[in-house]
Design a protein around this motif. Structure first.
Motif, PDB file in Angstrom:
ATOM      1  N   VAL A 148      17.234  47.184  44.132  1.00  0.00           N
ATOM      2  CA  VAL A 148      17.226  48.640  44.252  1.00  0.00           C
ATOM      3  C   VAL A 148      18.466  49.110  45.006  1.00  0.00           C
ATOM      4  CG1 VAL A 148      16.010  50.587  45.311  1.00  0.00           C
ATOM      5  CG2 VAL A 148      14.723  48.837  44.085  1.00  0.00           C
ATOM      6  N   VAL A 149      18.812  48.432  46.084  1.00  0.00           N
ATOM      7  CA  VAL A 149      20.013  48.800  46.856  1.00  0.00           C
ATOM      8  C   VAL A 149      21.265  48.606  46.000  1.00  0.00           C
ATOM      9  CG1 VAL A 149      21.428  48.181  48.857  1.00  0.00           C
ATOM     10  CG2 VAL A 149      18.947  48.334  49.079  1.00  0.00           C
ATOM     11  N   GLY A 150      21.332  47.499  45.287  1.00  0.00           N
ATOM     12  CA  GLY A 150      22.483  47.241  44.416  1.00  0.00           C
ATOM     13  C   GLY A 150      22.605  48.278  43.312  1.00  0.00           C
ATOM     14  N   LEU A 151      21.484  48.638  42.710  1.00  0.00           N
ATOM     15  CA  LEU A 151      21.497  49.652  41.656  1.00  0.00           C
ATOM     16  C   LEU A 151      21.952  50.994  42.209  1.00  0.00           C
ATOM     17  CD1 LEU A 151      20.838  50.388  38.717  1.00  0.00           C
ATOM     18  CD2 LEU A 151      18.524  50.934  39.488  1.00  0.00           C
ATOM     19  N   LEU A 152      21.499  51.344  43.396  1.00  0.00           N
ATOM     20  CA  LEU A 152      21.918  52.596  44.016  1.00  0.00           C
ATOM     21  C   LEU A 152      23.422  52.589  44.306  1.00  0.00           C
ATOM     22  CD1 LEU A 152      20.920  55.320  45.087  1.00  0.00           C
ATOM     23  CD2 LEU A 152      20.607  54.217  47.292  1.00  0.00           C
ATOM     24  N   ALA A 153      23.951  51.453  44.744  1.00  0.00           N
ATOM     25  CA  ALA A 153      25.388  51.352  45.000  1.00  0.00           C
ATOM     26  C   ALA A 153      26.182  51.505  43.705  1.00  0.00           C
ATOM     27  CB  ALA A 153      25.710  50.024  45.670  1.00  0.00           C
ATOM     28  N   VAL A 154      25.711  50.871  42.641  1.00  0.00           N
ATOM     29  CA  VAL A 154      26.403  50.978  41.348  1.00  0.00           C
ATOM     30  C   VAL A 154      26.367  52.416  40.843  1.00  0.00           C
ATOM     31  CG1 VAL A 154      26.269  50.291  38.918  1.00  0.00           C
ATOM     32  CG2 VAL A 154      26.106  48.572  40.711  1.00  0.00           C
ATOM     33  N   VAL A 155      25.220  53.080  40.965  1.00  0.00           N
ATOM     34  CA  VAL A 155      25.122  54.478  40.531  1.00  0.00           C
ATOM     35  C   VAL A 155      26.069  55.351  41.343  1.00  0.00           C
ATOM     36  CG1 VAL A 155      23.564  56.478  40.502  1.00  0.00           C
ATOM     37  CG2 VAL A 155      22.786  54.295  39.606  1.00  0.00           C
ATOM     38  N   GLY A 156      26.176  55.109  42.642  1.00  0.00           N
ATOM     39  CA  GLY A 156      27.096  55.878  43.474  1.00  0.00           C
ATOM     40  C   GLY A 156      28.546  55.690  43.059  1.00  0.00           C
ATOM     41  N   VAL A 157      28.947  54.447  42.802  1.00  0.00           N
ATOM     42  CA  VAL A 157      30.325  54.168  42.385  1.00  0.00           C
ATOM     43  C   VAL A 157      30.614  54.804  41.029  1.00  0.00           C
ATOM     44  CG1 VAL A 157      31.878  52.318  41.668  1.00  0.00           C
ATOM     45  CG2 VAL A 157      30.574  52.088  43.769  1.00  0.00           C
ATOM     46  N   VAL A 158      29.675  54.705  40.103  1.00  0.00           N
ATOM     47  CA  VAL A 158      29.868  55.305  38.775  1.00  0.00           C
ATOM     48  C   VAL A 158      29.949  56.821  38.896  1.00  0.00           C
ATOM     49  CG1 VAL A 158      28.727  55.697  36.552  1.00  0.00           C
ATOM     50  CG2 VAL A 158      28.862  53.396  37.488  1.00  0.00           C
ATOM     51  N   PHE A 159      29.121  57.430  39.743  1.00  0.00           N
ATOM     52  CA  PHE A 159      29.155  58.871  39.921  1.00  0.00           C
ATOM     53  C   PHE A 159      30.517  59.334  40.441  1.00  0.00           C
ATOM     54  CE2 PHE A 159      28.483  62.639  42.599  1.00  0.00           C
ATOM     55  CZ  PHE A 159      27.971  63.509  41.655  1.00  0.00           C
ATOM     56  N   VAL A 160      31.045  58.640  41.432  1.00  0.00           N
ATOM     57  CA  VAL A 160      32.357  59.006  41.984  1.00  0.00           C
ATOM     58  C   VAL A 160      33.449  58.801  40.933  1.00  0.00           C
ATOM     59  CG1 VAL A 160      34.081  58.362  43.712  1.00  0.00           C
ATOM     60  CG2 VAL A 160      31.689  58.613  44.371  1.00  0.00           C
ATOM     61  N   ALA A 161      33.397  57.690  40.197  1.00  0.00           N
ATOM     62  CA  ALA A 161      34.409  57.427  39.166  1.00  0.00           C
ATOM     63  C   ALA A 161      34.375  58.492  38.073  1.00  0.00           C
ATOM     64  CB  ALA A 161      34.188  56.041  38.571  1.00  0.00           C
ATOM     65  N   VAL A 162      33.191  58.891  37.647  1.00  0.00           N
ATOM     66  CA  VAL A 162      33.073  59.933  36.613  1.00  0.00           C
ATOM     67  C   VAL A 162      33.593  61.262  37.149  1.00  0.00           C
ATOM     68  CG1 VAL A 162      31.389  61.301  35.309  1.00  0.00           C
ATOM     69  CG2 VAL A 162      31.225  58.816  35.325  1.00  0.00           C
ATOM     70  N   ALA A 163      33.296  61.589  38.396  1.00  0.00           N
ATOM     71  CA  ALA A 163      33.768  62.850  38.969  1.00  0.00           C
ATOM     72  C   ALA A 163      35.296  62.880  39.041  1.00  0.00           C
ATOM     73  CB  ALA A 163      33.164  63.053  40.358  1.00  0.00           C
ATOM     74  N   PHE A 164      35.904  61.782  39.511  1.00  0.00           N
ATOM     75  CA  PHE A 164      37.366  61.740  39.562  1.00  0.00           C
ATOM     76  C   PHE A 164      37.970  61.763  38.164  1.00  0.00           C
ATOM     77  CE2 PHE A 164      37.077  60.039  43.982  1.00  0.00           C
ATOM     78  CZ  PHE A 164      37.890  60.999  44.559  1.00  0.00           C
ATOM     79  N   GLY A 165      37.372  61.052  37.229  1.00  0.00           N
ATOM     80  CA  GLY A 165      37.868  61.053  35.849  1.00  0.00           C
ATOM     81  C   GLY A 165      37.785  62.429  35.216  1.00  0.00           C
ATOM     82  N   ALA A 166      36.667  63.119  35.421  1.00  0.00           N
ATOM     83  CA  ALA A 166      36.516  64.466  34.874  1.00  0.00           C
ATOM     84  C   ALA A 166      37.520  65.422  35.496  1.00  0.00           C
ATOM     85  CB  ALA A 166      35.089  64.969  35.103  1.00  0.00           C
TER      86      ALA A 166
END
Length: 135
Positions: A22-40
């Motif tokens: 669960v902690v790992g999944l939350l970390a991955v979701v956080g990294v993907v969210f930041v990457a998508v925001a910067f990409g957008a």
């Protein structure tokens, strides 16, 4: 308390690793969210470089002189002293919560006085060196 049987052990291990999943999944979701925001942001922003936009901005005033400026060391010393006392205040709250728990009073009180003693020695050293005088 009964001893755990072989049948209970895999259940405990599965729960243990599930918590990390669960902690790992939350970390991955956080990294993907930041990457998508910067990409957008990179894809949607207008890119129109002009010579005025490429100039160094200095508080609304046209830059004058060289790009090299001397900064006095005392600003860094004050920042360092602030960080030291901010860390001190961060340690005081958990100490106060543990100090209120039964059985931890005397030990945590001695530990905190040792910690505050180290901070006091550091502050005394800075005062003796004249760091705290603004001249």
């Amino acid at each position: 308390m009964p001893e755990p049987t072989g049948r209970q052990m895999p259940v405990l291990a599965a729960d243990y690793f599930h918590s990390y999943a669960v902690v790992g999944l939350l970390a991955v979701v956080g990294v993907v969210f930041v990457a998508v925001a910067f990409g957008a942001g990179r894809l949607l922003r207008p890119v129109v470089p002009t010579p005025e936009k490429l100039l160094t901005y200095e508080c609304g005033v046209d830059p004058v002189g060289e790009g090299w400026a001397h900064t006095q060391v005392r600003y860094y010393v004050y920042a360092f002293l602030y960080v030291i006392f901010a860390v001190d205040s961060i340690f005081l709250f958990p100490w106060a919560t543990v100090f209120a728990a039964p059985g931890y009073g005397a030990a945590t009180l001695v530990e905190m006085f040792i910690f505050l003693g180290f901070l006091a020695v550091g502050l005394l050293y800075a005062w003796k060196k004249g760091v705290l005088e603004w001249t």
